[in-house]
Design an enzyme around this catalytic site. Structure first.
Site, short mmCIF file in Angstrom:
data_model
loop_
_atom_site.label_atom_id
_atom_site.label_comp_id
_atom_site.label_asym_id
_atom_site.label_seq_id
_atom_site.Cartn_x
_atom_site.Cartn_y
_atom_site.Cartn_z
N GLN A 156 0.83 -1.20 0.00
CA GLN A 156 0.00 0.00 0.00
C GLN A 156 0.86 1.26 0.00
O GLN A 156 0.34 2.36 -0.08
CB GLN A 156 -0.89 0.01 1.26
CG GLN A 156 -1.94 -1.07 1.29
CD GLN A 156 -2.66 -1.15 2.63
OE1 GLN A 156 -2.66 -2.18 3.28
NE2 GLN A 156 -3.29 -0.07 3.05
N GLU A 195 0.57 -1.96 4.65
CA GLU A 195 1.01 -0.57 4.75
C GLU A 195 2.49 -0.54 5.15
O GLU A 195 3.32 -0.06 4.38
CB GLU A 195 0.15 0.19 5.76
CG GLU A 195 0.49 1.68 5.76
CD GLU A 195 -0.49 2.53 6.54
OE1 GLU A 195 -1.61 2.07 6.83
OE2 GLU A 195 -0.15 3.69 6.86
N ARG A 225 -5.58 7.40 17.21
CA ARG A 225 -6.89 7.41 16.55
C ARG A 225 -7.95 6.77 17.44
O ARG A 225 -9.12 7.15 17.41
CB ARG A 225 -6.83 6.75 15.17
CG ARG A 225 -8.05 7.08 14.29
CD ARG A 225 -7.90 6.57 12.86
NE ARG A 225 -7.39 7.57 11.93
CZ ARG A 225 -8.14 8.43 11.21
NH1 ARG A 225 -9.46 8.40 11.32
NH2 ARG A 225 -7.59 9.29 10.40
N PHE A 265 -7.90 1.60 11.82
CA PHE A 265 -6.65 2.15 12.36
C PHE A 265 -6.81 2.67 13.78
O PHE A 265 -6.49 3.81 14.07
CB PHE A 265 -6.20 3.28 11.41
CG PHE A 265 -4.73 3.62 11.47
CD1 PHE A 265 -3.78 2.77 10.92
CD2 PHE A 265 -4.30 4.80 12.05
CE1 PHE A 265 -2.43 3.11 10.95
CE2 PHE A 265 -2.94 5.14 12.10
CZ PHE A 265 -2.01 4.28 11.54
N THR A 297 -3.88 11.45 10.40
CA THR A 297 -3.65 12.33 11.55
C THR A 297 -2.26 12.96 11.48
O THR A 297 -2.05 14.04 12.00
CB THR A 297 -3.83 11.55 12.87
OG1 THR A 297 -3.08 10.35 12.78
CG2 THR A 297 -5.28 11.23 13.10
N GLU A 324 -12.80 2.92 5.34
CA GLU A 324 -12.82 2.46 6.73
C GLU A 324 -14.13 2.67 7.48
O GLU A 324 -14.52 1.80 8.27
CB GLU A 324 -11.69 3.16 7.51
CG GLU A 324 -10.31 2.76 7.05
CD GLU A 324 -9.25 3.71 7.56
OE1 GLU A 324 -9.25 4.88 7.13
OE2 GLU A 324 -8.44 3.30 8.40
#
Lengths: 794, 506
Positions: A237, A272, A350, A384, A482, A752
Site C-alpha cells: 500500500q 502498509e 486514533r 486504524f 492524523t 474504513e
C-alpha cells in the site's frame, strides 16, 4: 473551479440501494453492449471495476504471477521458535547442505542500516542480539524452488538463551513496558463530573485483534539492475516507503530503487508497513547473491510473522443522569502493540480521537498506554484504532440504557453532538458537518427499529432457547491522516496523440476501486468516455514520495491530484482551441468526447492531434494537499480531520442460549459517502467493511498459547466470515447529500468508516445476552460461541 | 528385488486438448503443475491447505459415459490424481474470441470482484454449479451459500457474489463457451491409461489390483482425496517417494444399497457419501453441508475421513451413532483372493491417529445401517440428531460434535447410540451416557442424569478452538437440545435458520 466541485450544488435526492433489483437500475451498467452513452459523464455511475474482466478470467497479474527472470532464487523466512531470548547465533549448515539450497542471509549481510527505517527506528531488519517474538525473522534461506527453501528454513538452528516473555497487555502495563510513552487527553473535569453524576458505571473489557487475511499473502520480487540499481515488485500500500526502506537497508540513495505495484490481492492496512519488511529482506538476499529473489510467504508464515489489528483492554468509569446524558468519563486504554512501535502511536491516537464516536464528551479523561509485548508487532488495519475507540463508547451507552431501562437509541440520540452547541470534540475540533441525528432517525424509521425492538421482546418472552437482540449504532469517522504531512498527493495525466489517456497517481489499487474512480474523474475532466482512460501501476519513478494508500483517503487525495493534472492538460487544450475560434478559454467545453466552442464542435482526438502539431503540452502533473487541517501532536488538539464520514446500522441477531452460537439475521445500513463517484464500488466497500467488522467481533479469534505461539495461524483455525454468515436481509442505502467540504466530486471517503458499523452486531449480541437474563457486561470481543455462552451464564 | 521406480508423464485435458507434463514427482500438487510447470497463473494460492478456495479448479471426469464436474482445491490435490481427466481453470472458460462465460459475466455485472485474488476460485465454483445445474438454472440463494462456503472473500462481503450465482443462469451462453461433452468424452478416452507396476504414483483401477499394490508397496503413502495428506506436503513439507491412490478402484467408487445397510466404498467422495446418507436420513442435510467446504467434500472421501481417524473428524461421531461398521481388506497371497474383516467403527481406533489396520490392509467399505434397521428394529420413535459446534457455521472444524440416535417406545429408551468428537484423542462412543439412558424413562430427570454422565465421561483438552470447560458444558447442553427437540420444540438450532424461519417460532 469546476462547478462539480462546489459543495453548494444540489443534494441528489435519490437513495441508492444495494438490493439485487438495483443491479440493473437505469443508472447502472447492465452489460458492455448496453453501456451508457459514451457521451455521459463517467462519475456517478456504477461502472465495473477496471480489472473485473481480467480478474474473472485469471488474467489479472499479481506479483507471484509475473514471469520469473532466469536465475531467480526463491526465499523462505527463518523464524524464531521462542518468544523472547538472547540470540547467540544461527546455524544454517544443515539447511545449506540440502540439495537446491543456494544461500542463507542474516543480519550480518545487511550493507546499510541493520535497523529498519521505520518511524520509531526500533525494529531490527533481522533479529540480532535478542529475539522478541515467536516467529521473528532471523534470516532467509535461498533455494532454486520455494518448497526447498521452506524445507531448508526449518533446518536452521537457533541458539537462544530463553527469557520470560511478556504476553499479556496487563502484565506489560504493570511492568511499564511500553513501545512509546503514554498519552493523556483531558477536557473539563472528569472527576468532578463523575462525582456530581446521578448514576455511575464502572467496567473493564477486552477486544481481540484481527488478522488481515488478505487473500494474496505478502510477497516481494526484487531484481538487481545495472550500476547498483534495483527494481522491486511488491504487493504494498506504500511503494514510497518500500523504496525508502530498501535503499536505507542497502545503504543507497532512494533514487536507485524503483518500486512498482499494479495491484494487491487485498491490503486492509496489512500491507502498509508489513510489505516493506519482505522487500527489504528480499533485497538483502538479492544483493548478497546478486540475482533476482522472490519472497512469497506461506500463509502460516504470514500469520506468524506479520502484525495484526491491535488487541485492546479497557477500564472505564462513567457518570450519567436519569435520561442517560453522560456526565464524566474516565477511560484507560491499553493497546497491545507487540514488540515494536510500527504504527502503534498513530493507531492508539486514533483510538483516542474516536472514543467519542458520535457523542459529546464534556468532561473526559483518557489515558492511552502503548504496551510492549513479545508478540508480532501490531499494525494498521482498516479503521486504524478507530474501531477500538468507537466500541468503548457504544458499549457504555448500551449499558447505561440497560441500567436505566431506556431504549439504547434514545440514550444515543440524547448524547449526540449538537449543531450550534455541544459541537466541539475532546480534541478541540468543531464538528461542522454533523448529520447524525437525521441520519439515525431516518434509519430507525426505514428499518422499523422501534417496532422490531418491541416485537423482539415479545418474541423472546415466548422463545425458551433462542433469544434475539437488536441494536442501532452510528459511526462518525474522521477523514485525513492524523499525521498532517501525509495529506498530499501527486498524479500524472498523459494524453497521447490518438486521444487516449493514461493516468498514474501515487495511490495503490487493493481492490477498493481507486483506479476505477480516478479514471472516471480524469475522463470527466477531459470530457472523454471512461474507456479512453487507462490507469497504470503505482510506480515510484512516476509519482515520487507518495503517501500510503490508507486512512480511506485514496480517492480524496489521488483523485484530486489526477483531476488537477487533467485540468492542466484541458486548460492547455482550451487555450489552444480558444485561439483558433477567437473565444475565451472559459467558453470551451469538454464533454462527450468532444471539444465545443461557441462556433465549432471538434472531436477530442482531433483537437489533441492539432495541439500536438502546434507544440502544446499534452501531459501534466497534478498536486493536491488537503486544506484546513492542523494539529498539535503533543496535546492531540486541533483539526486533525478535514471532514467526517457518517453512517449507522441496525443489526438483529439471534443467540442459542444452550451453546452460545449466534447468527446475524438482518442488517440495515444508511451510510454517507457524499456524492458517490461509483455507487456500486461504494456499496461494495460498505458491505465488505461491515462483514469484515462482523468477523472481528464474532468468529475471528486470535489465540496465543502460554509460550507466545500464535495457534490460529491459517484459515483452518482462524475463521473469517464465509458466505453462510451474511444475512439474507442486508440492505445498504446511501445518504443523499454531497460532502459539505470541497472534496473531489462532492464525494466522501468510504474505505474504513463502514467497518465500525459492525459494532451494531456486537451490541445486538449483548442485547440478546441481556434478554436471555445473562450478563452482557461480562462479554468480551470476539463474541465466539464460547464467549456468548459465558456471558449468558453470567 | 526392488524395482527401480519411474515417474510416468502425466496427461490431462485442457480446453479439449491433451496436455502432457513430464517429471512430475508423486507429491507435486496440481496447483504447482499449473502455476510453475505450465505457467498458467490464473489459479491462485491463498492458503495452501484447502480452506480458502482461491485455488479452486473444476475437474471433469467420465463416469458411466457422462461428464461429471467437480470443483476441487488444486493446492492440496496431487497432480497425478487428475491423470486422464479434464481440468478447467478460470483461463479456460472464455470463448476463443474472448466472450466470457456466464459464471464470469455474472461476477462482472454484479460487481463480485474487488481485489480479484479469490475471484478465479469463485468463478470456478460458479462454473461447477453452472455445469451441474443445467446451465445455472434455478440456483437459490440457499444453494449458492452452501456451495460457495469453501471460497473465502475478504473484500466484498459476499452479497454480490451470491447475486452472481443466482443470476448467471439467466445470462446467455456465448458461442464457444459451452463445453463440448461428446468431444471431451472422446478425448478423455483417447488418453491411454498408463502402465502401473513400477510407477511412483499408483492408481489401480480395480480392488484386487489395489490390494495387491498395497501388499507389494507397504511403504507407499496411501491417499484418497488427499484433503488431509495434501497438508502434510504443503505445510509439514513431507516427501513421498511413492503414492498409492485408492480413488480409481472401480468397486470402491460405489454406494451399494442393501435391505439393512448402505455400503459406502472408500473411494466415494464426501459429497456423494453424504448425498446417500441424507437420502436415508434427511435430518442430516445441514450437517452434511457444514462438513468442510464443497471443494473439500468433492475431493475428500468418507473412507479417508474414517481411516485418518482425527479426533475432530466429523463423520465418525455420526457413524458411531448410526452403528456403522468398517470393512478392512487385504490381498491374501496364498489363496490369491481378497480377504476381509469387519469391525465396529469405534473399535478401529487405538489412540491419537492410530488404528488396528495392518500394513497390508486398507479400509475399503463403511457399512451404515439403514433408517430404522439398526437392530432388531425395536418398535418406537427413532430420532437422529447430530450437532456440531464450531466458531463458524460453515467450513470449520468442530470444537465439539455430538451425534445421538435413540429409539423411545412407550416412554422408555429402547435403543441409544451416541458418538462424540472433539472430546478425546479419538472419535468416541459415549458408553457411560448410553448406559445412563438405556432402559430409562425418557424424562427430564433421566436427561439430567445423562447430561451429568456425558459431562463426566470425557476429559477434553483446551485449545484454540475452545476451552475444556466449554467443551464439557456444551456437550451436556447439546443433550438438552436433543431432549427439547424430542419434545417437539421446533427450530432451535441456529445452523440453518434465517430471520424469516425464526419469525414463525414462539
Amino acid at each position: 473551479m469546476n462547478a462539480r466541485d462546489q459543495n453548494t450544488d444540489a443534494v441528489t435526492p435519490v437513495v441508492i440501494s444495494s438490493r439485487a433489483d438495483a443491479v440493473a437500475a437505469p443508472d447502472e451498467v447492465p452489460s458492455p453492449s448496453a453501456s451508457p452513452a459514451r457521451t455521459a459523464p463517467a462519475a456517478g455511475v456504477s461502472r465495473f471495476h477496471e480489472s473485473a474482466r481480467a480478474q474473472v478470467a485469471g488474467a489479472a497479474t499479481y506479483i507471484d504471477d509475473i514471469p520469473e527472470v532466469r536465475g531467480t532464487l526463491h526465499a523462505a523466512p527463518v523464524c524464531s521458535p521462542v518468544a523472547h531470548g538472547r540470540l547467540k547465533g544461527l546455524d544454517a549448515s544443515a539447511a545449506l547442505a540440502l540439495p537446491g539450497v543456494r544461500g542463507f542471509v542474516s543480519a550480518l549481510d545487511i550493507p546499510g542500516d541493520t535497523t529498519l527505517a521505520a518511524f520509531a527506528h526500533d525494529e531490527p531488519v533481522f533479529a540480532q542480539d535478542t529475539v522478541q517474538f515467536l516467529g521473528q525473522v532471523g534470516g532467509l534461506i535461498l533455494a532454486d524452488d520455494v518448497m526447498t527453501a521452506r524445507r531448508a528454513a526449518r533446518l536452521v538452528k537457533w541458539h537462544i538463551e530463553a527469557l520470560d516473555p511478556v504476553l499479556s497487555v496487563h502484565e506489560a502495563h504493570a511492568l511499564e513496558s511500553y513501545v512509546l510513552p503514554p498519552v493523556h487527553v483531558n477536557r473539563g473535569n472528569a472527576k468532578a463530573a463523575l462525582k456530581r453524576a446521578d448514576h455511575r458505571l464502572e467496567g473493564s473489557f477486552e477486544v481481540g485483534g484481527q488478522e488481515h487475511f488478505y487473500l494474496e499473502g505478502q510477497v516481494a520480487y526484487v531484481m538487481p539492475l545495472e550500476q547498483n540499481q534495483w527494481w522491486v515488485y511488491t504487493s504494498t500500500q506504500h511503494p514510497g516507503e518500500v523504496q525508502h526502506w530498501v535503499s536505507h537497508a542497502l545503504g543507497l540513495q532512494n533514487h536507485v530503487v524503483t518500486v512498482e505495484c499494479r495491484r494487491m490481492g487485498g491490503g486492509f492496512g496489512g500491507k502498509e508497513t508489513q510489505a516493506g519488511h519482505l522487500a527489504v529482506w528480499a533485497a538483502i538476499a538479492a544483493n548478497k547473491l546478486q540475482c533476482p529473489v522472490k519472497l512469497r510467504l506461506d500463509r502460516d508464515d504470514d500469520f506468524m510473522i506479520t502484525g495484526k489489528r491491535h488487541p485492546f483492554a479497557y477500564h472505564y468509569r462513567v457518570g450519567f443522569d436519569h435520561t442517560g446524558l453522560l456526565s464524566g468519563l474516565e477511560l484507560e486504554m491499553l493497546a497491545n502493540c507487540g514488540f515494536s512501535a510500527d504504527l502503534s502511536g498513530p493507531v492508539a491516537d486514533r483510538a483516542i480521537f474516536h472514543a467519542d464516536n458520535a457523542y459529546f464528551l464534556e468532561d473526559v479523561a483518557i489515558s492511552s498506554y502503548r504496551c510492549k509485548t513479545n508478540t508480532q508487532s501490531h499494525t494498521a488495519f482498516r479503521g486504524f484504532g478507530g474501531p477500538q475507540g468507537v466500541i468503548v463508547i457504544e458499549r457504555i451507552l448500551s449499558d447505561i440504557a440497560r441500567t436505566l431501562g431506556l431504549d439504547p437509541l434514545d440514550v444515543r440520540l440524547r448524547n449526540l453532538y449538537g449543531i450550534e452547541t455541544r459541537h466541539t470534540t475532546h480534541y478541540q475540533m468543531k464538528v461542522e458537518d454533523n448529520i447524525l441525528d437525521p441520519l439515525m432517525t431516518q434509519l430507525a424509521l426505514t428499518s422499523g427499529y422501534r417496532e422490531r425492538r418491541e416485537q423482539i421482546a415479545a418474541w423472546n418472552a415466548k422463545s425458551p432457547v433462542i433469544k434475539k437482540g437488536i441494536s442501532l449504532t452510528p459511526v462518525k469517522f474522521g477523514i485525513s491522516f492524523t499525521a498532517t504531512l501525509f495529506n498530499q498527493a501527486g498524479a500524472l495525466v498523459h494524453v497521447y496523440t490518438d486521444g487516449s489517456v493514461q493516468v498514474n497517481h501515487g495511490g495503490t489499487e487493493m481492490g477498493q476501486g481507486l483506479n476505477t474512480k480516478v479514471a472516471a474523474i480524469v475522463a470527466d475532466e477531459l470530457g472523454v468516455p471512461f474507456e479512453r482512460v487507462l490507469s497504470t501501476a503505482a510506480d515510484t519513478s512516476k509519482v515520487p514520495n507518495a503517501s500510503a494508500t490508507a486512512a480511506s483517503s485514496g480517492t480524496d487525495l489521488n483523485g484530486r491530484a489526477a483531476q488537477f493534472a487533467a485540468r492542466n492538460v484541458r486548460d492547455n487544450l482550451a487555450a489552444f482551441v480558444s485561439g483558433l475560434d477567437g473565444c475565451g478559454a472559459g467558453a470551451v467545453r469538454f464533454e462527450g468526447g468532444q471539444v465545443i466552442t461557441p462556433t465549432t464542435t471538434r472531436q477530442f482526438e482531433d483537437v489533441v492531434s492539432a495541439a500536438y502539431a502546434n507544440r502544446i503540452q499534452l501531459w501534466s502533473d497534478g498536486f493536491y494537499r488537503t486544506p484546513k487541517i492542523h494539529y498539535d501532536k503533543t496535546t492531540l488538539t486541533g483539526r486533525p480531520f478535514y471532514y467526517f464520514a457518517y453512517g449507522a446500522a441496525v443489526s438483529e441477531v439471534a443467540i442459542d442460549t444452550l451453546t452460545g452460537e449466534s447468527r446475524v439475521l438482518k442488517v440495515d445500513i444508511l451510510h454517507d459517502v457524499g456524492r458517490s463517484i461509483n455507487p456500486a464500488i461504494d456499496i461494495g466497500q460498505i458491505e465488505g467493511g461491515f462483514v469484515q467488522g462482523m468477523g472481528w467481533l464474532t468468529t475471528e479469534q486470535l489465540v496465543w498459547n502460554g509460550k507466545g505461539l500464535l495457534q490460529t495461524h491459517a484459515p483452518s483455525t482462524y475463521k473469517i466470515p464465509a458466505t453462510g454468515d451474511i444475512p439474507e436481509h442486508f440492505k445498504i442505502d446511501l445518504w443523499p447529500e454531497a460532502n459539505r467540504e470541497d472534496n473531489v466530486h462532492g464525494s466522501k471517503a468510504v474505505g474504513e468508516p463502514p467497518f465500525m458499523l459492525a459494532i451494531s452486531v456486537f451490541e445486538a449480541l449483548r442485547d440478546a445476552v441481556a434478554q436471555a437474563g445473562g450478563n452482557p457486561e461480562a462479554m468480551n470481543a470476539p463474541a465466539t460461541a464460547e464467549e456468548v455462552l459465558r456471558a449468558v451464564m453470567g | 528385488m526392488k524395482l527401480e521406480k519411474t515417474t510416468r508423464p502425466l496427461t490431462f485435458l485442457r480446453r479439449g486438448q491433451p496436455v502432457t507434463v513430464g517429471n512430475v514427482p508423486p507429491d507435486r500438487t496440481l496447483l504447482e503443475v499449473l502455476r510453475e510447470d505450465l505457467h498458467c497463473t490464473g489459479t491462485k494460492e491463498g492458503c495452501g491447505e484447502g480452506d480458502c478456495g482461491a485455488c479452486t479448479v473444476v475437474i471433469g471426469e467420465a463416469v458411466d459415459g457422462k461428464l461429471t464436474y467437480k470443483a476441487v482445491n488444486s493446492c492440496i490435490k496431487l497432480a497425478h490424481s487428475v491423470e486422464g481427466m479434464a481440468v478447467f481453470t478460470a483461463e479456460d472458460l472464455a470463448s476463443d474470441t474472448g466472450e466470457q462465460h456466464p459464471s464470469q459475466e455474472a461476477m462482472v455485472q454484479c460487481h463480485g470482484s474487488q481485489c480479484g485474488f479469490c475471484t478465479p476460485g469463485f468463478v470456478m465454483s460458479l462454473f461447477g454449479m453452472y455445469q451441474n445445474t443445467g446451465g445455472g438454472q434455478d440456483i437459490t440463494r440457499e444453494q449458492a451459500q452452501a456451495d460457495l462456503s469453501g471460497n473465502l472473500c475478504r473484500c466484498t462481503g459476499y452479497r454480490p457474489i451470491l447475486d452472481a450465482a443466482q443470476q448467471m443462469g439467466s445470462l446467455p451462453l456465448p458461442p464457444g463457451c459451452e463445453v463440448n461433452e461428446a468431444a471431451t468424452l472422446a478425448a478423455l478416452k483417447s488418453i491411454r491409461p498408463r502402465s502401473q507396476a513400477s510407477d511412483t504414483y499408483l492408481r489401480p483401477a480395480t480392488l484386487p489390483a489395489l490390494l495387491q499394490a498395497r501388499a507389494a508397496h507397504p511403504r507407499a503413502q496411501v491417499v484418497a482425496g488427499c484433503t488431509d495428506v495434501g497438508l502434510w506436503v504443503t505445510k509439514l513439507h513431507k516427501r513421498f517417494d511413492q503414492v498409492l491412490d485408492v480413488t480409481a478402484a472401480r468397486e470402491l467408487r460405489r454406494v451399494e444399497t442393501y435391505p439393512h445397510h448402505l455400503a459406502i466404498g472408500a473411494a466415494v467422495t464426501l459429497t456423494d457419501a453424504f448425498a446417500a446418507l441424507v437420502s436415508e436420513y434427511p435430518p442430516l442435510k445441514t450437517f452434511a453441508q457444514r462438513f468442510a467446504g464443497l471443494p473439500v467434500r468433492n475431493a475428500g472421501t468418507l473412507g479417508g475421513n474414517v481411516a485418518n481417524g482425527s479426533p475432530i473428524g466429523d463423520a465418525m461421531p455420526l457413524l458411531i451413532a448410526l452403528g456403522a461398521n468398517v470393512v478392512l481388506m487385504r490381498w491374501d497371497k496364498k489363496r490369491q483372493q481378497v480377504a476381509h474383516r469387519e469391525l465396529r467403527l469405534e473399535d478401529l481406533y487405538t489412540g491419537y491417529r492410530t488404528n488396528v489396520m495392518k500394513a497390508d490392509e486398507l479400509l475399503c467399505w463403511i457399512k451404515v445401517p439403514r433408517a430404522g434397521k439398526a437392530s432388531s428394529a425395536a418398535p418406537g420413535q427413532e430420532l437422529l440428531r447430530v450437532y456440531k459446534i464450531s466458531k463458524r457455521f460453515d467450513d470449520d472444524i468442530s470444537a465439539a460434535c455430538l451425534a445421538i440416535r435413540m429409539t423411545v417406545a412407550n416412554g422408555v429408551v429402547k435403543e441409544v447410540s451416541i458418538g462424540a468428537g472433539g472430546v478425546a484423542a479419538t472419535p468416541v462412543r459415549a458408553r457411560q451416557t448410553e448406559a445412563a439412558l438405556l432402559g430409562q424413562p425418557w424424562t427430564a430427570d433421566t436427561v439430567m442424569a445423562a447430561t451429568a454422565a456425558l459431562r463426566a465421561e470425557f476429559q477434553p483438552i483446551s485449545d484454540m478452538r475452545a476451552s475444556a470447560h466449554y467443551r464439557q458444558t456444551v456437550l451436556g447442553n447439546l443433550l438438552q437440545r436433543y431432549w427439547l427437540e424430542s419434545q417437539g420444540l421446533q427450530r432451535i438450532n441456529l445452523e440453518s435458520l434465517t430471520a424469516s424461519d425464526l419469525e414463525a417460532v414462539a
